[in-house]
Structures are given as C-alpha cells and as structure tokens.
Design a protein around this motif. Structure first.
Motif, PDB file in Angstrom:
ATOM      1  N   ASP A  53      -1.081   1.529   6.900  1.00  0.00           N
ATOM      2  CA  ASP A  53      -0.817   0.566   8.039  1.00  0.00           C
ATOM      3  C   ASP A  53       0.769   0.225   7.650  1.00  0.00           C
ATOM      4  N   GLU A  54       1.355   0.601   6.818  1.00  0.00           N
ATOM      5  CA  GLU A  54       2.954   0.698   6.476  1.00  0.00           C
ATOM      6  C   GLU A  54       3.702   1.426   7.215  1.00  0.00           C
ATOM      7  N   LEU A  93       1.901   5.417   0.244  1.00  0.00           N
ATOM      8  CA  LEU A  93       2.153   4.354   1.089  1.00  0.00           C
ATOM      9  C   LEU A  93       0.607   4.068   1.634  1.00  0.00           C
ATOM     10  N   ARG A  94       0.571   2.963   2.308  1.00  0.00           N
ATOM     11  CA  ARG A  94      -0.959   2.696   2.966  1.00  0.00           C
ATOM     12  C   ARG A  94      -0.650   3.000   4.399  1.00  0.00           C
ATOM     13  N   ARG A 148       3.322   3.424  -6.069  1.00  0.00           N
ATOM     14  CA  ARG A 148       4.335   3.488  -4.838  1.00  0.00           C
ATOM     15  C   ARG A 148       5.881   4.114  -5.208  1.00  0.00           C
TER      16      ARG A 148
END
Length: 98
Positions: free
Chosen positions: A93-94, A90-91, A84
C-alpha cells in the motif's frame, strides 16, 4: 697567582655559569618536557576527551540498537526500518517518490 689569571678565571667561571643557565632555561621552555610541550599536551588531551565522549555516545547508541534487535527483545519497528533500508522492501500500500 697574578691578578690577570684571577680575572680570566673568574671570567671563565661566569661564562660557563651563564651558558649553563641559558641552556637550562631554553630546555625548560622549549625542550621535550618544557612549557610549550606541556601546553600542546593539554590541548591534545582536551581534544581527545571530546573525541572519547563522542565515541562513548556512539557506542551507547549502537548497544541500544543491538539490544533492540536481539532475540530477547525484538523491536518490530526497528526491524521494519532495517528491512526497508537494507533489503529495499516496501509494503503493497506504499508509494515511492524519487
């Protein structure tokens, strides 16, 4: 010898002894190996010991991080954090707030 020569000779010897004593006293206090230099060296030594302790702590921290990223011991949380930070990943869901 006359009394006058004896007085001048004694005065010359005392003068030489006084100036030698003054010189050695000055050298003992302010010379390269004198008392003032010794105090400076002690203060510098204490400062360097503190700096050494700080550096040893930093090296220990780096060794732990290196071991956590090695092939034999892979810390997924640390790997995720590094990815990161370095790659800006980033994922899905972030949400990023700037």
């Amino acid at each position: 010898m006359t009394a006058r020569n004896t007085v001048w000779g004694s005065l010359a010897v005392l003068s030489v002894a006084f100036f030698l004593g003054a010189y050695f006293t000055f050298a003992a206090v302010q010379g390269d190996h004198g008392l003032f230099r010794r105090a400076e060296i002690k203060a510098q030594s204490a400062e360097l010991r503190i700096q050494l302790a700080r550096l040893e702590t930093e090296v220990a921290r780096m060794e732990i991080l290196t071991r956590r990223l090695s092939d034999g011991f892979l810390d997924l949380d640390l790997l995720d954090e590094q990815a990161r930070d370095v790659l800006g990943l980033l994922r899905a869901d972030e949400i990023v707030i700037r």
